[in-house]
Scaffold this motif. Structure first.
Motif, mmCIF file in Angstrom:
data_model
loop_
_atom_site.group_PDB
_atom_site.id
_atom_site.type_symbol
_atom_site.label_atom_id
_atom_site.label_comp_id
_atom_site.label_asym_id
_atom_site.label_seq_id
_atom_site.Cartn_x
_atom_site.Cartn_y
_atom_site.Cartn_z
ATOM 1 N N HIS A 105 -5.267 -5.312 1.405
ATOM 2 C CA HIS A 105 -5.584 -4.741 2.722
ATOM 3 C C HIS A 105 -5.732 -5.825 3.809
ATOM 4 O O HIS A 105 -6.369 -5.581 4.846
ATOM 5 C CB HIS A 105 -6.866 -3.899 2.675
ATOM 6 C CG HIS A 105 -6.716 -2.619 1.919
ATOM 7 N ND1 HIS A 105 -7.714 -1.673 1.846
ATOM 8 C CD2 HIS A 105 -5.689 -2.122 1.189
ATOM 9 C CE1 HIS A 105 -7.305 -0.660 1.104
ATOM 10 N NE2 HIS A 105 -6.077 -0.914 0.692
ATOM 11 N N SER B 243 -18.070 -1.867 -2.275
ATOM 12 C CA SER B 243 -17.929 -0.482 -2.736
ATOM 13 C C SER B 243 -19.269 0.225 -2.698
ATOM 14 O O SER B 243 -20.335 -0.402 -2.751
ATOM 15 C CB SER B 243 -17.364 -0.449 -4.162
ATOM 16 O OG SER B 243 -18.228 -1.083 -5.071
ATOM 17 N N SER C 82 -18.568 6.187 -0.335
ATOM 18 C CA SER C 82 -17.282 5.997 0.344
ATOM 19 C C SER C 82 -16.247 5.239 -0.472
ATOM 20 O O SER C 82 -15.150 4.984 0.015
ATOM 21 C CB SER C 82 -17.512 5.260 1.669
ATOM 22 O OG SER C 82 -18.166 4.017 1.452
ATOM 23 N N TRP D 189 -14.364 2.066 -2.385
ATOM 24 C CA TRP D 189 -14.233 0.642 -2.106
ATOM 25 C C TRP D 189 -13.404 0.398 -0.853
ATOM 26 O O TRP D 189 -12.592 1.231 -0.441
ATOM 27 C CB TRP D 189 -13.635 -0.096 -3.292
ATOM 28 C CG TRP D 189 -12.170 0.197 -3.506
ATOM 29 C CD1 TRP D 189 -11.641 1.198 -4.273
ATOM 30 C CD2 TRP D 189 -11.056 -0.504 -2.945
ATOM 31 N NE1 TRP D 189 -10.262 1.168 -4.210
ATOM 32 C CE2 TRP D 189 -9.879 0.132 -3.411
ATOM 33 C CE3 TRP D 189 -10.938 -1.602 -2.088
ATOM 34 C CZ2 TRP D 189 -8.598 -0.305 -3.060
ATOM 35 C CZ3 TRP D 189 -9.669 -2.041 -1.731
ATOM 36 C CH2 TRP D 189 -8.509 -1.397 -2.202
ATOM 37 N N ARG D 190 -13.607 -0.760 -0.279
ATOM 38 C CA ARG D 190 -12.826 -1.212 0.867
ATOM 39 C C ARG D 190 -12.991 -2.727 0.974
ATOM 40 O O ARG D 190 -13.831 -3.328 0.308
ATOM 41 C CB ARG D 190 -13.280 -0.537 2.161
ATOM 42 C CG ARG D 190 -14.727 -0.805 2.519
ATOM 43 C CD ARG D 190 -15.154 0.017 3.716
ATOM 44 N NE ARG D 190 -14.501 -0.416 4.944
ATOM 45 C CZ ARG D 190 -14.430 0.326 6.051
ATOM 46 N NH1 ARG D 190 -14.942 1.534 6.065
ATOM 47 N NH2 ARG D 190 -13.856 -0.134 7.130
ATOM 48 N N ASP E 212 0.832 -1.191 0.000
ATOM 49 C CA ASP E 212 0.000 0.000 0.000
ATOM 50 C C ASP E 212 0.873 1.251 0.000
ATOM 51 O O ASP E 212 2.011 1.236 0.488
ATOM 52 C CB ASP E 212 -0.905 0.031 1.236
ATOM 53 C CG ASP E 212 -1.971 -1.057 1.200
ATOM 54 O OD1 ASP E 212 -2.259 -1.588 0.116
ATOM 55 O OD2 ASP E 212 -2.504 -1.375 2.284
ATOM 56 N N ARG F 285 -13.646 -6.113 3.561
ATOM 57 C CA ARG F 285 -14.239 -6.429 4.850
ATOM 58 C C ARG F 285 -14.268 -7.946 5.041
ATOM 59 O O ARG F 285 -14.204 -8.711 4.073
ATOM 60 C CB ARG F 285 -15.664 -5.880 4.945
ATOM 61 C CG ARG F 285 -16.681 -6.615 4.084
ATOM 62 C CD ARG F 285 -18.083 -6.072 4.281
ATOM 63 N NE ARG F 285 -19.065 -6.833 3.520
ATOM 64 C CZ ARG F 285 -20.329 -6.470 3.339
ATOM 65 N NH1 ARG F 285 -20.748 -5.330 3.868
ATOM 66 N NH2 ARG F 285 -21.157 -7.229 2.643
ATOM 67 N N ILE G 239 -8.749 4.287 6.486
ATOM 68 C CA ILE G 239 -9.934 3.573 6.023
ATOM 69 C C ILE G 239 -10.558 2.730 7.133
ATOM 70 O O ILE G 239 -11.761 2.766 7.369
ATOM 71 C CB ILE G 239 -9.599 2.678 4.814
ATOM 72 C CG1 ILE G 239 -9.109 3.534 3.644
ATOM 73 C CG2 ILE G 239 -10.830 1.864 4.392
ATOM 74 C CD1 ILE G 239 -8.671 2.728 2.437
ATOM 75 N N TYR G 240 -9.729 1.985 7.842
ATOM 76 C CA TYR G 240 -10.243 1.032 8.832
ATOM 77 C C TYR G 240 -10.018 1.494 10.272
ATOM 78 O O TYR G 240 -10.373 0.792 11.208
ATOM 79 C CB TYR G 240 -9.582 -0.335 8.626
ATOM 80 C CG TYR G 240 -9.702 -0.817 7.201
ATOM 81 C CD1 TYR G 240 -10.890 -1.352 6.720
ATOM 82 C CD2 TYR G 240 -8.644 -0.701 6.312
ATOM 83 C CE1 TYR G 240 -11.016 -1.788 5.401
ATOM 84 C CE2 TYR G 240 -8.750 -1.125 4.991
ATOM 85 C CZ TYR G 240 -9.942 -1.665 4.547
ATOM 86 O OH TYR G 240 -10.058 -2.085 3.241
ATOM 87 N N LYS H 162 -14.317 -7.627 -1.278
ATOM 88 C CA LYS H 162 -14.310 -6.214 -1.653
ATOM 89 C C LYS H 162 -15.731 -5.695 -1.744
ATOM 90 O O LYS H 162 -16.607 -6.329 -2.334
ATOM 91 C CB LYS H 162 -13.614 -6.037 -3.003
ATOM 92 C CG LYS H 162 -13.423 -4.595 -3.426
ATOM 93 C CD LYS H 162 -12.628 -4.535 -4.721
ATOM 94 C CE LYS H 162 -12.364 -3.101 -5.146
ATOM 95 N NZ LYS H 162 -11.558 -3.036 -6.395
ATOM 96 N N ASP I 218 -4.509 4.361 10.244
ATOM 97 C CA ASP I 218 -5.188 3.808 9.070
ATOM 98 C C ASP I 218 -6.409 4.670 8.731
ATOM 99 O O ASP I 218 -7.364 4.737 9.503
ATOM 100 C CB ASP I 218 -5.626 2.376 9.334
ATOM 101 C CG ASP I 218 -6.100 1.647 8.087
ATOM 102 O OD1 ASP I 218 -6.708 2.301 7.223
ATOM 103 O OD2 ASP I 218 -5.856 0.439 7.980
#
Length: 216
Positions: free
Chosen positions: A154, A111, A115, A117-118, A56, A120, A173-174, A109, A171
């Motif tokens: 991730h 999205s 917000s 994409w991320r 990353d 989980r 995002i998370y 993934k 972080d």
């Protein structure tokens, strides 16, 4: 200068200590990436080296580059077969229970227009496993070693936030984007049949010291 960050080099491979903040591939914001700087790492070869895997943007540390297509193919195969050993260091925004363990949390993934994409944790996602060990605790934070057995996008960030219930410090995002992201690819070993292993260890990152954690 990237040539000053070389940790390992031979005719097939280069391992560099990628600085935090430098994306491997050209990002959407058009800032400079590692791809734009590969000419600094030819060391007499006409062919530009190629990244074998990804870190990353905000992760520092060991990044493997191949110096020819045949090596690229073999290294990719080693990653796919789970033969590559990687060790990461992270500072977490809390102290996990226990001294060590394994996180087995498939990742998927998701999205949204709002917000982006991320990743989980999701039972229907791709398998993802990480071994972890507590190294030190200070001021409500923990220094943890992560040994990923798979290489999902991730993976360590989600495994920290959802698997341990404690996000990596900084972080965006998370967790909370209150500091630099405290994730560092500390070491990598790639086996090569008939040849010495590719093995490298990245220097201790200064931003870890800034939060009171020292090497060893």
């Amino acid at each position: 200068m990237l040539e000053d960050r070389v940790l390992f080099i031979d005719a097939e491979a280069i391992v560099i200590d990628k600085p935090a903040g430098l994306p491997v591939d050209p990002p959407r914001d058009s800032t400079r990436s590692l791809v734009d700087m590969m000419d600094e790492l030819t060391f007499g070869f006409q062919r530009l080296p190629t990244a074998v895997h990804r870190l990353d943007r905000d992760t520092s540390g060991c990044l493997l580059l191949s110096r020819n297509p045949k090596a690229q193919k073999r290294f990719h195969a080693a990653f796919e077969a789970g033969q590559v050993s990687k060790r990461y260091l992270a500072i977490l925004d809390g102290v996990p229970e226990g001294e060590s363990g394994e996180i087995d949390l498939p990742l998927k993934k998701v999205s949204s227009a709002a917000s982006g994409w991320r990743m989980r944790g999701d039972p229907t996602g791709k398998p993802a496993r990480t071994r972890w060990r507590l190294l030190a605790a200070r001021d409500g934070r923990a220094l943890v070693a992560f040994h990923p057995e798979t290489g999902r996008t991730h993976q360590l960030r989600v495994h920290a936030a959802e698997g341990l219930g404690i996000p990596i410090t900084g972080d965006p995002i998370y967790g909370r984007a209150e500091a630099a992201v405290m994730l560092h690819a500390a070491a990598i070993t790639v086996p090569r049949p008939g040849k010495p292993d590719i093995s490298a260890e990245a220097p201790w990152p200064e931003r870890f010291s800034d939060l009171g954690f020292s090497h060893g």
